[in-house]
Design a protein around this motif. Structure first.
Motif, PDB file in Angstrom:
ATOM      1  N   GLU A 119     -22.071 -13.495  -0.287  1.00 48.54           N
ATOM      2  CA  GLU A 119     -22.051 -13.266   1.151  1.00 48.54           C
ATOM      3  C   GLU A 119     -20.636 -13.206   1.708  1.00 48.54           C
ATOM      4  OE1 GLU A 119     -24.476 -16.162   3.015  1.00 48.54           O
ATOM      5  OE2 GLU A 119     -26.292 -15.570   1.950  1.00 48.54           O
ATOM      6  N   ASP A 120     -19.656 -13.840   1.045  1.00 48.07           N
ATOM      7  CA  ASP A 120     -18.286 -13.829   1.541  1.00 48.07           C
ATOM      8  C   ASP A 120     -17.610 -12.477   1.316  1.00 48.07           C
ATOM      9  OD1 ASP A 120     -18.521 -16.439   2.372  1.00 48.07           O
ATOM     10  OD2 ASP A 120     -17.814 -17.231   0.447  1.00 48.07           O
ATOM     11  N   LYS A 121     -18.063 -11.725   0.338  1.00 44.90           N
ATOM     12  CA  LYS A 121     -17.427 -10.450   0.015  1.00 44.90           C
ATOM     13  C   LYS A 121     -18.050  -9.268   0.755  1.00 44.90           C
ATOM     14  CE  LYS A 121     -15.823 -11.807  -4.524  1.00 44.90           C
ATOM     15  NZ  LYS A 121     -15.862 -11.506  -5.946  1.00 44.90           N
ATOM     16  N   VAL A 122     -19.207  -9.474   1.358  1.00 45.40           N
ATOM     17  CA  VAL A 122     -19.869  -8.377   2.062  1.00 45.40           C
ATOM     18  C   VAL A 122     -19.453  -8.430   3.528  1.00 45.40           C
ATOM     19  CG1 VAL A 122     -22.077  -7.340   2.667  1.00 45.40           C
ATOM     20  CG2 VAL A 122     -21.796  -8.484   0.481  1.00 45.40           C
ATOM     21  N   THR A 123     -18.419  -7.667   3.860  1.00 37.95           N
ATOM     22  CA  THR A 123     -17.925  -7.576   5.225  1.00 37.95           C
ATOM     23  C   THR A 123     -17.586  -6.119   5.518  1.00 37.95           C
ATOM     24  OG1 THR A 123     -15.646  -7.944   4.559  1.00 37.95           O
ATOM     25  CG2 THR A 123     -16.934  -9.897   5.120  1.00 37.95           C
ATOM     26  N   PRO A 124     -17.526  -5.744   6.774  1.00 39.38           N
ATOM     27  CA  PRO A 124     -17.156  -4.372   7.080  1.00 39.38           C
ATOM     28  C   PRO A 124     -15.712  -4.076   6.696  1.00 39.38           C
ATOM     29  CG  PRO A 124     -17.609  -5.599   9.098  1.00 39.38           C
ATOM     30  CD  PRO A 124     -17.920  -6.481   7.949  1.00 39.38           C
ATOM     31  N   GLY A 125     -14.856  -5.046   6.800  1.00 38.38           N
ATOM     32  CA  GLY A 125     -13.478  -4.893   6.366  1.00 38.38           C
ATOM     33  C   GLY A 125     -12.677  -3.936   7.225  1.00 38.38           C
ATOM     34  N   VAL A 126     -11.551  -3.518   6.677  1.00 37.16           N
ATOM     35  CA  VAL A 126     -10.626  -2.646   7.393  1.00 37.16           C
ATOM     36  C   VAL A 126     -11.235  -1.262   7.592  1.00 37.16           C
ATOM     37  CG1 VAL A 126      -8.342  -1.580   7.311  1.00 37.16           C
ATOM     38  CG2 VAL A 126      -8.645  -3.928   6.514  1.00 37.16           C
ATOM     39  N   LEU A 127     -11.929  -0.762   6.594  1.00 37.77           N
ATOM     40  CA  LEU A 127     -12.546   0.557   6.702  1.00 37.77           C
ATOM     41  C   LEU A 127     -13.569   0.584   7.838  1.00 37.77           C
ATOM     42  CD1 LEU A 127     -12.865   3.420   5.626  1.00 37.77           C
ATOM     43  CD2 LEU A 127     -14.637   2.544   4.101  1.00 37.77           C
ATOM     44  N   GLY A 128     -14.360  -0.448   7.969  1.00 39.62           N
ATOM     45  CA  GLY A 128     -15.336  -0.529   9.061  1.00 39.62           C
ATOM     46  C   GLY A 128     -14.656  -0.550  10.417  1.00 39.62           C
ATOM     47  N   PHE A 129     -13.536  -1.291  10.518  1.00 41.23           N
ATOM     48  CA  PHE A 129     -12.801  -1.333  11.777  1.00 41.23           C
ATOM     49  C   PHE A 129     -12.214   0.033  12.117  1.00 41.23           C
ATOM     50  CE2 PHE A 129      -8.757  -1.759  14.013  1.00 41.23           C
ATOM     51  CZ  PHE A 129      -9.215  -2.309  15.200  1.00 41.23           C
TER      52      PHE A 129
END
Length: 98
Positions: A24-34
């Protein structure tokens, strides 16, 4: 006909085990999502600004249709002239000169 609840429960057990494997800690929108979100926000802002400019240029005064004006004038002229039968009955008809 096979029992649908058994196949649904089997599918859910496979999905639950797959969900436990994902960290769960690795599944984020990240920079690409932003970046994608920011690009979409800029696009919406630019479209709204463009739409505002185009709407300000629109002239909302309606130009009358010349054919409609002629039709209205013809109707008014017909209504202003009395019918020949009505004119004779009221004694206002044209008298023959003779």
């Amino acid at each position: 006909m096979p029992d649908m609840s058994a196949s649904a429960s089997l599918a859910m057990t496979h999905l639950v085990t797959f969900a436990k494997e994902v960290d769960e800690d690795k599944v984020t929108p990240g920079v690409l999502g932003f970046i994608v979100f920011a690009a979409m926000a800029l696009a919406v802002w630019a479209l709204m600004k463009s739409m505002s400019r185009h709407m300000n240029r629109v002239d909302f005064t309606q130009v009358p249709d010349p054919k409609a004006e002629q039709a209205e004038q013809a109707e008014q002229a017909e209504q202003a002239e009395p019918e020949p039968a009505d004119a004779e009955a009221s004694g206002q008809g044209k008298q023959k000169q003779g």
